[in-house]
Write a protein that holds these residues in place. Structure first.
Motif, PDB file in Angstrom:
ATOM      1  N   ASP A 110     -22.161  -2.788  12.864  1.00 40.20           N
ATOM      2  CA  ASP A 110     -23.511  -2.334  12.919  1.00 40.20           C
ATOM      3  C   ASP A 110     -24.245  -2.492  11.510  1.00 40.20           C
ATOM      4  OD1 ASP A 110     -25.950  -1.266  13.659  1.00 40.20           O
ATOM      5  OD2 ASP A 110     -25.041   0.622  14.353  1.00 40.20           O
ATOM      6  N   GLU A 111     -25.119  -3.366  11.356  1.00 41.50           N
ATOM      7  CA  GLU A 111     -25.875  -3.886  10.093  1.00 41.50           C
ATOM      8  C   GLU A 111     -24.741  -3.989   8.955  1.00 41.50           C
ATOM      9  OE1 GLU A 111     -28.961  -4.620  10.067  1.00 41.50           O
ATOM     10  OE2 GLU A 111     -29.675  -3.550  11.755  1.00 41.50           O
ATOM     11  N   PRO A 112     -23.817  -4.939   9.262  1.00 42.22           N
ATOM     12  CA  PRO A 112     -22.895  -5.159   8.123  1.00 42.22           C
ATOM     13  C   PRO A 112     -23.297  -5.838   6.810  1.00 42.22           C
ATOM     14  CG  PRO A 112     -22.886  -6.937   9.816  1.00 42.22           C
ATOM     15  CD  PRO A 112     -23.860  -5.957  10.233  1.00 42.22           C
ATOM     16  N   THR A 113     -24.617  -6.468   6.953  1.00 51.15           N
ATOM     17  CA  THR A 113     -24.829  -7.267   5.476  1.00 51.15           C
ATOM     18  C   THR A 113     -26.006  -6.588   4.717  1.00 51.15           C
ATOM     19  OG1 THR A 113     -26.733  -8.469   6.857  1.00 51.15           O
ATOM     20  CG2 THR A 113     -24.495  -9.522   6.836  1.00 51.15           C
ATOM     21  N   VAL A 114     -26.157  -5.376   5.276  1.00 54.55           N
ATOM     22  CA  VAL A 114     -26.987  -4.494   4.397  1.00 54.55           C
ATOM     23  C   VAL A 114     -26.698  -4.207   3.076  1.00 54.55           C
ATOM     24  CG1 VAL A 114     -28.091  -2.204   4.089  1.00 54.55           C
ATOM     25  CG2 VAL A 114     -28.105  -3.275   6.363  1.00 54.55           C
ATOM     26  N   GLY A 115     -27.207  -4.772   1.827  1.00 49.60           N
ATOM     27  CA  GLY A 115     -26.870  -4.579   0.472  1.00 49.60           C
ATOM     28  C   GLY A 115     -25.998  -5.684  -0.143  1.00 49.60           C
ATOM     29  N   LEU A 116     -25.724  -6.697   0.789  1.00 53.60           N
ATOM     30  CA  LEU A 116     -25.015  -7.954   0.412  1.00 53.60           C
ATOM     31  C   LEU A 116     -25.869  -8.768  -0.310  1.00 53.60           C
ATOM     32  CD1 LEU A 116     -22.512  -8.748   3.124  1.00 53.60           C
ATOM     33  CD2 LEU A 116     -22.076  -6.702   1.363  1.00 53.60           C
ATOM     34  N   ILE A 133     -11.490  -4.563   9.480  1.00 50.34           N
ATOM     35  CA  ILE A 133     -10.626  -5.733  10.021  1.00 50.34           C
ATOM     36  C   ILE A 133      -9.292  -5.607   9.711  1.00 50.34           C
ATOM     37  CG2 ILE A 133     -12.734  -7.203   9.609  1.00 50.34           C
ATOM     38  CD1 ILE A 133     -11.442  -8.427   7.296  1.00 50.34           C
ATOM     39  N   VAL A 134      -8.864  -4.391   9.081  1.00 52.11           N
ATOM     40  CA  VAL A 134      -7.617  -4.315   8.736  1.00 52.11           C
ATOM     41  C   VAL A 134      -6.426  -4.270   9.625  1.00 52.11           C
ATOM     42  CG1 VAL A 134      -7.467  -1.683   8.827  1.00 52.11           C
ATOM     43  CG2 VAL A 134      -5.934  -2.791   7.061  1.00 52.11           C
ATOM     44  N   ASN A 135      -6.758  -3.941  10.681  1.00 50.23           N
ATOM     45  CA  ASN A 135      -5.677  -3.696  12.020  1.00 50.23           C
ATOM     46  C   ASN A 135      -6.010  -5.101  12.856  1.00 50.23           C
ATOM     47  OD1 ASN A 135      -8.332  -2.960  12.802  1.00 50.23           O
ATOM     48  ND2 ASN A 135      -7.594  -1.990  14.646  1.00 50.23           N
ATOM     49  N   GLU A 136      -6.486  -6.153  12.314  1.00 48.33           N
ATOM     50  CA  GLU A 136      -6.808  -7.461  13.139  1.00 48.33           C
ATOM     51  C   GLU A 136      -7.442  -7.120  14.610  1.00 48.33           C
ATOM     52  OE1 GLU A 136      -3.375  -9.980  12.849  1.00 48.33           O
ATOM     53  OE2 GLU A 136      -3.569  -9.928  10.733  1.00 48.33           O
ATOM     54  N   ALA A 149     -17.769   1.589  20.874  1.00 47.84           N
ATOM     55  CA  ALA A 149     -16.707   1.875  19.872  1.00 47.84           C
ATOM     56  C   ALA A 149     -16.003   3.385  20.112  1.00 47.84           C
ATOM     57  CB  ALA A 149     -17.283   2.021  18.512  1.00 47.84           C
ATOM     58  N   THR A 150     -16.385   3.786  21.489  1.00 47.42           N
ATOM     59  CA  THR A 150     -15.927   4.879  22.253  1.00 47.42           C
ATOM     60  C   THR A 150     -16.059   6.101  21.268  1.00 47.42           C
ATOM     61  OG1 THR A 150     -13.648   5.089  21.048  1.00 47.42           O
ATOM     62  CG2 THR A 150     -13.971   3.483  23.057  1.00 47.42           C
ATOM     63  N   ARG A 204      -6.823  -1.402  19.135  1.00 51.06           N
ATOM     64  CA  ARG A 204      -7.339  -2.709  18.992  1.00 51.06           C
ATOM     65  C   ARG A 204      -8.821  -2.835  18.869  1.00 51.06           C
ATOM     66  NH1 ARG A 204      -5.799  -3.558  25.097  1.00 51.06           N
ATOM     67  NH2 ARG A 204      -6.327  -5.819  24.849  1.00 51.06           N
ATOM     68  N   LEU A 205      -9.393  -1.720  18.292  1.00 45.94           N
ATOM     69  CA  LEU A 205     -10.693  -1.880  17.988  1.00 45.94           C
ATOM     70  C   LEU A 205     -11.152  -2.097  16.300  1.00 45.94           C
ATOM     71  CD1 LEU A 205     -12.601   0.778  20.172  1.00 45.94           C
ATOM     72  CD2 LEU A 205     -12.962  -1.723  20.232  1.00 45.94           C
ATOM     73  N   GLY A 206     -12.233  -2.479  16.033  1.00 49.46           N
ATOM     74  CA  GLY A 206     -12.548  -2.348  14.613  1.00 49.46           C
ATOM     75  C   GLY A 206     -14.101  -2.067  14.728  1.00 49.46           C
ATOM     76  N   TYR A 207     -14.662  -1.218  13.841  1.00 46.64           N
ATOM     77  CA  TYR A 207     -15.586  -0.606  13.957  1.00 46.64           C
ATOM     78  C   TYR A 207     -16.190  -0.267  12.415  1.00 46.64           C
ATOM     79  CZ  TYR A 207     -19.540   2.758  14.857  1.00 46.64           C
ATOM     80  OH  TYR A 207     -20.827   3.563  15.028  1.00 46.64           O
TER      81      TYR A 207
END
Length: 253
Positions: free
Chosen positions: A161-167, A151-154, A52-53, A79-82
């Protein structure tokens, strides 16, 4: 062109007396959904931060979307999404304002931002909460806002990183559908502890331990790496256990 190309990548954390959290890792990833697995301390978050720089490589080479990591990164960051494992926000921001702010930081054209924000919130099921304050949201909703800003900038390269925590279970199913859609046009890398999410959502698995690459292949290939004698409730979990146990210098827990 590979979205991610790393060769003998080393990333040291903790200064001169620290440790190599990423240790000689070579990896190439293109379009699709890739799962990043490994035990605690394996180097997953450090690797994601480097891609992610946010963090700089110590040695080796790294190219992101065709640009060397030591080059001009500003165009790459557009061009990144993080989505970090933990992210901060102003509690008084409205949901819409927060995603708009991140879109502005990504230098999206101002005229495109309102529509992009509406679409991102719709994709994570938060259109009806757009005017709510961030402080009023549950933990799972905050995580979904985090996915929306990522994802807002496509993005052409999406790092989660651990996107489903709490879902909850239903939200995790919708998340899997969303990343499958995104992976048709972008390189999506998901770091997670949940082997079942990888099995369901990813076409490719990257397994790291002690900072090194242990395995790269399909979930089906990972499932064949274990036997009935290995710990796990499913073939893919037993394959994960077998590979981690073989690599770990400290033995399996």
């Amino acid at each position: 062109m590979q979205a991610i190309q790393a060769d003998n990548l080393v990333v040291r954390v903790g200064g001169r007396k620290g440790r190599d959290a990423v240790n000689g890792l070579s990896l190439g990833l293109g379009r699709g959904v890739h799962g990043l697995l490994g035990p605690n301390g394996a180097g997953k978050t450090t690797l994601i931060r480097t891609l992610a720089t946010v963090q700089s490589p110590t040695s080796g080479t790294l190219s992101l979307l065709g640009t060397p990591a030591g080059g001009k990164l500003r165009p790459v960051r557009r061009r990144l999404g993080y989505l970090p494992q933990h992210f901060g926000y102003y509690k008084r921001f409205k949901v819409r304002e927060f995603v708009e702010y991140l879109a502005w930081l990504k230098e999206m054209p101002p005229a495109l931002i309102p529509k992009a924000v509406r679409e991102a919130l719709e994709r994570v099921g938060l259109s009806d909460r757009a005017e709510d304050r961030m402080k009023s949201l549950s933990g799972g909703m905050v995580r979904r806002v985090g996915i929306a800003q990522a994802i807002v900038n496509e993005p052409e390269l999406l790092l989660l990183d651990e996107p489903t925590v709490g879902l909850d279970p239903a939200q995790r199913l919708r998340f899997r559908e969303l990343v499958a859609e995104l992976g048709r046009e972008a390189c999506v890398l998901i770091s997670t502890h949940l082997v079942e999410d990888v099995a369901a959502a990813c076409t490719d698995v990257v397994l790291v331990n002690e900072g090194s690459l242990v395995f790269q292949g399909s979930p089906a290939d990972l499932a064949t790496a274990g036997t009935a004698s290995h710990v796990g409730d499913s073939p893919i979990e037993r394959g994960y256990t077998a590979l981690i146990s073989a690599k770990s210098t400290g033995g399996a827990w």
